[in-house]
Design a protein around this motif. Structure first.
Motif, mmCIF file in Angstrom:
data_model
loop_
_atom_site.group_PDB
_atom_site.id
_atom_site.type_symbol
_atom_site.label_atom_id
_atom_site.label_comp_id
_atom_site.label_asym_id
_atom_site.label_seq_id
_atom_site.Cartn_x
_atom_site.Cartn_y
_atom_site.Cartn_z
ATOM 1 N N ALA A 198 10.016 -2.846 -2.961
ATOM 2 C CA ALA A 198 10.121 -2.064 -1.730
ATOM 3 C C ALA A 198 11.600 -1.739 -1.531
ATOM 4 N N THR B 155 0.834 -1.191 0.000
ATOM 5 C CA THR B 155 0.000 0.000 0.000
ATOM 6 C C THR B 155 0.873 1.247 0.000
ATOM 7 N N SER B 156 0.497 2.215 -0.808
ATOM 8 C CA SER B 156 1.177 3.503 -0.826
ATOM 9 C C SER B 156 0.111 4.589 -0.875
ATOM 10 N N GLU B 157 0.315 5.637 -0.120
ATOM 11 C CA GLU B 157 -0.642 6.742 -0.097
ATOM 12 C C GLU B 157 0.099 8.028 0.202
ATOM 13 N N GLY C 133 9.775 3.155 0.112
ATOM 14 C CA GLY C 133 9.029 3.451 -1.103
ATOM 15 C C GLY C 133 8.623 2.187 -1.829
ATOM 16 N N LEU C 134 7.434 2.226 -2.389
ATOM 17 C CA LEU C 134 6.876 1.081 -3.106
ATOM 18 C C LEU C 134 6.606 1.484 -4.544
ATOM 19 N N TRP D 202 6.272 -5.825 -7.415
ATOM 20 C CA TRP D 202 6.244 -4.716 -6.485
ATOM 21 C C TRP D 202 7.620 -4.642 -5.833
ATOM 22 N N ARG E 190 4.586 11.347 0.356
ATOM 23 C CA ARG E 190 4.082 9.999 0.105
ATOM 24 C C ARG E 190 4.538 9.105 1.250
ATOM 25 N N LYS E 191 3.742 8.098 1.581
ATOM 26 C CA LYS E 191 4.131 7.140 2.606
ATOM 27 C C LYS E 191 3.621 5.759 2.219
ATOM 28 N N SER E 192 4.334 4.757 2.664
ATOM 29 C CA SER E 192 3.991 3.379 2.334
ATOM 30 C C SER E 192 3.750 2.603 3.614
#
Length: 146
Positions: free
Chosen positions: A110, A34-36, A141-142, A108, A59-61
């Motif tokens: 990381a 998840t990243s947002e 980071g993703l 994905w 941004r944060k994961s």
């Protein structure tokens, strides 16, 4: 794609994990891909409308959680031990989704991950479940390759 060819979704059980490019399989569950981000409220004094602008913020994961059946492979515990002992041991982790033919279809990544939490199995004398271990990875980071 030929006319009438089916487009079935990929199955969630068909994946592998790599740490620094080395396959490390046998995980039964991966979660936290998840990243947002946060929005930043901003308003200039010369804005005519009486409302704020929404700007893109940091941004944060989410942390990635991995679960697998307990084996003699102690690499996750050794990695965690490095962190506990102050060794800066950050690694790049890749989760690879496979199709039915076991070919990679999505990845994905990381970046600069390290284990923050590790959990050994729960034991129950009357049970017959597989002994499970879990690890929680923090990363910087993703990204996804399609």
């Amino acid at each position: 794609m030929a006319t009438g060819e089916r487009r079935d979704p990929y199955r969630s059980f068909n994946f592998i994990m790599e740490i620094d490019g080395i396959p490390l399989g046998a995980f039964s569950e991966v979660s936290g891909l998840t990243s947002e981000g946060d929005s930043v409220d901003y308003r200039e004094g010369t804005d005519r409308k009486n409302h704020v602008r929404k700007l893109v913020g940091l941004r944060k994961s989410a942390n990635i959680s991995l679960k697998r059946g307990y084996t003699q492979d102690k690499s996750l515990w050794q990695w965690y031990g490095n962190i506990v002992n102050g060794v800066p041991d950050r690694r790049n982790v890749t989760i690879v989704l496979l199709n039915e033919a076991r070919e990679p279809v999505l990845r994905w990544h990381a970046e600069n991950a390290w284990p923050n939490k590790i959990e050994g199995p729960s034991f129950k004398a009357s049970g017959s479940e597989v002994a499970m271990e879990s690890v929680e990875l923090i990363h910087e980071g993703l990204t996804i390759d399609v």
